[in-house]
Design a protein around this motif. Structure first.
Motif, PDB file in Angstrom:
ATOM      1  N   UNK A 285      46.266 -42.732  24.892  1.00 37.79           N
ATOM      2  CA  UNK A 285      45.765 -41.369  24.748  1.00 37.79           C
ATOM      3  C   UNK A 285      44.240 -41.368  24.784  1.00 37.79           C
ATOM      4  N   UNK A 286      43.660 -40.572  25.653  1.00 34.15           N
ATOM      5  CA  UNK A 286      42.209 -40.524  25.776  1.00 34.15           C
ATOM      6  C   UNK A 286      41.539 -40.013  24.510  1.00 34.15           C
ATOM      7  N   UNK A 287      42.189 -39.112  23.786  1.00 39.35           N
ATOM      8  CA  UNK A 287      41.582 -38.528  22.589  1.00 39.35           C
ATOM      9  C   UNK A 287      41.515 -39.514  21.431  1.00 39.35           C
ATOM     10  N   UNK A 288      42.404 -40.502  21.414  1.00 38.58           N
ATOM     11  CA  UNK A 288      42.435 -41.517  20.360  1.00 38.58           C
ATOM     12  C   UNK A 288      43.069 -42.773  20.956  1.00 38.58           C
ATOM     13  N   UNK A 289      42.297 -43.564  21.711  1.00 35.99           N
ATOM     14  CA  UNK A 289      42.880 -44.656  22.501  1.00 35.99           C
ATOM     15  C   UNK A 289      43.392 -45.845  21.698  1.00 35.99           C
ATOM     16  N   UNK A 290      43.046 -45.938  20.388  1.00 35.46           N
ATOM     17  CA  UNK A 290      43.461 -47.099  19.606  1.00 35.46           C
ATOM     18  C   UNK A 290      44.126 -46.685  18.298  1.00 35.46           C
ATOM     19  N   UNK A 291      45.152 -47.452  17.922  1.00 38.78           N
ATOM     20  CA  UNK A 291      45.773 -47.297  16.608  1.00 38.78           C
ATOM     21  C   UNK A 291      44.930 -48.025  15.565  1.00 38.78           C
ATOM     22  N   UNK A 292      45.323 -47.931  14.302  1.00 38.18           N
ATOM     23  CA  UNK A 292      44.607 -48.621  13.226  1.00 38.18           C
ATOM     24  C   UNK A 292      44.625 -50.131  13.454  1.00 38.18           C
ATOM     25  N   UNK A 293      43.596 -50.792  12.995  1.00 40.55           N
ATOM     26  CA  UNK A 293      43.456 -52.220  13.255  1.00 40.55           C
ATOM     27  C   UNK A 293      44.475 -53.050  12.468  1.00 40.55           C
ATOM     28  N   UNK A 294      44.790 -54.238  13.034  1.00 34.97           N
ATOM     29  CA  UNK A 294      45.676 -55.203  12.406  1.00 34.97           C
ATOM     30  C   UNK A 294      45.002 -56.569  12.497  1.00 34.97           C
ATOM     31  N   UNK A 295      44.916 -57.276  11.369  1.00 35.58           N
ATOM     32  CA  UNK A 295      44.293 -58.598  11.386  1.00 35.58           C
ATOM     33  C   UNK A 295      45.262 -59.609  11.987  1.00 35.58           C
ATOM     34  N   UNK A 296      44.811 -60.335  13.011  1.00 35.54           N
ATOM     35  CA  UNK A 296      45.665 -61.341  13.638  1.00 35.54           C
ATOM     36  C   UNK A 296      45.060 -62.740  13.536  1.00 35.54           C
ATOM     37  N   UNK A 297      43.897 -62.847  12.901  1.00 39.21           N
ATOM     38  CA  UNK A 297      43.273 -64.142  12.663  1.00 39.21           C
ATOM     39  C   UNK A 297      42.380 -64.056  11.452  1.00 39.21           C
ATOM     40  N   UNK A 298      42.660 -64.856  10.437  1.00 39.68           N
ATOM     41  CA  UNK A 298      41.950 -64.711   9.163  1.00 39.68           C
ATOM     42  C   UNK A 298      40.505 -65.171   9.223  1.00 39.68           C
ATOM     43  N   UNK A 299      40.253 -66.273   9.909  1.00 42.78           N
ATOM     44  CA  UNK A 299      38.890 -66.817   9.966  1.00 42.78           C
ATOM     45  C   UNK A 299      38.825 -67.861  11.076  1.00 42.78           C
ATOM     46  N   UNK A 300      37.621 -68.374  11.310  1.00 47.45           N
ATOM     47  CA  UNK A 300      37.463 -69.470  12.255  1.00 47.45           C
ATOM     48  C   UNK A 300      37.127 -69.068  13.669  1.00 47.45           C
ATOM     49  N   UNK A 301      37.187 -67.789  13.992  1.00 47.90           N
ATOM     50  CA  UNK A 301      36.945 -67.370  15.370  1.00 47.90           C
ATOM     51  C   UNK A 301      35.465 -67.384  15.740  1.00 47.90           C
ATOM     52  N   UNK A 302      34.597 -67.539  14.742  1.00 47.95           N
ATOM     53  CA  UNK A 302      33.175 -67.695  15.050  1.00 47.95           C
ATOM     54  C   UNK A 302      32.857 -69.064  15.654  1.00 47.95           C
ATOM     55  N   UNK A 303      33.854 -69.929  15.722  1.00 50.44           N
ATOM     56  CA  UNK A 303      33.643 -71.231  16.367  1.00 50.44           C
ATOM     57  C   UNK A 303      33.385 -71.076  17.855  1.00 50.44           C
ATOM     58  N   UNK A 304      33.732 -69.909  18.399  1.00 45.94           N
ATOM     59  CA  UNK A 304      33.581 -69.692  19.848  1.00 45.94           C
ATOM     60  C   UNK A 304      32.293 -68.924  20.136  1.00 45.94           C
ATOM     61  N   UNK A 305      31.465 -69.528  20.990  1.00 44.68           N
ATOM     62  CA  UNK A 305      30.241 -68.848  21.422  1.00 44.68           C
ATOM     63  C   UNK A 305      30.558 -67.729  22.411  1.00 44.68           C
ATOM     64  N   UNK A 306      31.602 -67.932  23.206  1.00 44.94           N
ATOM     65  CA  UNK A 306      32.034 -66.923  24.168  1.00 44.94           C
ATOM     66  C   UNK A 306      33.525 -66.734  24.006  1.00 44.94           C
ATOM     67  N   UNK A 307      33.963 -65.489  23.893  1.00 47.02           N
ATOM     68  CA  UNK A 307      35.373 -65.125  23.967  1.00 47.02           C
ATOM     69  C   UNK A 307      35.567 -64.321  25.237  1.00 47.02           C
ATOM     70  N   UNK A 308      36.645 -64.604  25.967  1.00 52.78           N
ATOM     71  CA  UNK A 308      36.847 -63.909  27.232  1.00 52.78           C
ATOM     72  C   UNK A 308      38.328 -63.796  27.566  1.00 52.78           C
TER      73      UNK A 308
END
Length: 308
Positions: A285-308
């Protein structure tokens, strides 16, 4: 965590491929530029086995064809690449080693060149040169002079042709569109417009509004997220922006790899400053394209300099 033996096996196989392709190019007199780019770099796709196990586990016979379905990839500080295949619940499978040698890359973005809804290679910018690497083959230079850009990413098909395209923003804030030919090469650039330095993040990989055209979102310096609906016109690829919401400065990275939960709608991923990963499921839906957020990774994702 993946074992190093798997990565070493991939490295050995990739070196054989690189050596063979380099030798062939030199023999035909076309290898001078390539030889400097190819050694020690390799990129592959998340393995078919990982995809099959994730899909089977949640009872989905095949990924949805209504939206692009891709793995999430990351490059760490050593230049090693890892991939995570999404399952039908919106979570990610175990990480797999998928490449190495990209420690000097400034940008990496995945791209679908054969129109099957799934990426089959990457573009990267290293030392001012844009290269295309089809998965499990040697990188091929596309062109130089890309150090003028401070953001480079593929957000799908924006120009109305068959293949994924590339966006690039220069230091003065002008956004440019390069149309893809489907083989890693690009057309001359089209000027999208100025003022894009107002944004700290650009993201997109498919249709967000249900009209069949690929869109993007942009986060400004105050943390407001904006939607730019795609038009499918290469000379004017976006409609006027509409506001999605505020508070997005809690994230240091926004990106989309397509449909994460296999419901046929493009989703958004966000990494917060603590290294946690969040999923915003697309609504179509263009008026609200995203639902409420859901956590799928608790921590550690800052280990990546680039996410793609």
């Amino acid at each position: 965590m993946a074992k190093s033996s798997g990565l070493n096996t991939r490295r050995a196989a990739a070196r054989v491929t690189v050596a063979a392709v380099t030798a062939a190019l030199v023999a035909t007199g076309t290898g001078a530029a390539f030889a400097a780019d190819a050694p020690g770099r390799s990129a592959s796709q998340v393995s078919a086995g990982a995809k099959a196990s994730g899909v089977t586990k949640y009872g989905v016979a095949t990924p949805s064809v209504a939206a692009k379905t891709n793995a999430l990839y990351g490059m760490d500080s050593k230049g090693d690449l890892y991939g995570y295949w999404p399952d039908s619940t919106g979570t990610l499978g175990p990480r797999q080693p998928t490449g190495y040698g990209f420690q000097d890359a400034r940008f990496i973005t995945q791209v679908d060149q054969d129109k099957n809804g799934e990426s089959d290679g990457i573009w990267d910018v290293t030392a001012g040169q844009l290269s295309y690497t089809k998965f499990d083959t040697a990188p091929v230079p596309v062109g130089g002079g890309w150090n003028i850009y401070n953001r480079v990413l593929s957000t799908g098909n924006l120009g109305g042709a068959a293949y994924d395209d590339l966006l690039a923003r220069d230091s003065s804030g002008v956004l440019w569109l390069y149309l893809g030919y489907g083989n890693g090469k690009l057309t001359s650039r089209y000027k999208v417009g100025g003022g894009w330095n107002a944004y700290t993040d650009l993201a997109g990989k498919g249709d967000l509004t249900g009209d069949g055209k690929d869109d993007i979102v942009a986060k400004d310096t105050s943390g407001v997220l904006w939607l730019y609906k795609g038009t499918g016109n290469s000379k004017s690829p976006f409609a006027a922006r509409t506001r999605i919401g505020s508070g997005w400065n809690t994230y240091n990275t926004l990106l989309s790899v397509g449909d994460i939960n296999h419901d046929g709608i493009t989703d958004l991923l966000a990494r917060d400053k603590n290294g946690a990963l969040w999923l915003y499921k697309g609504t179509g839906k263009a008026s609200a394209p995203y639902a409420s957020r859901v956590k799928i990774g608790s921590s550690g994702w800052n280990t990546y300099r680039i996410l793609y």
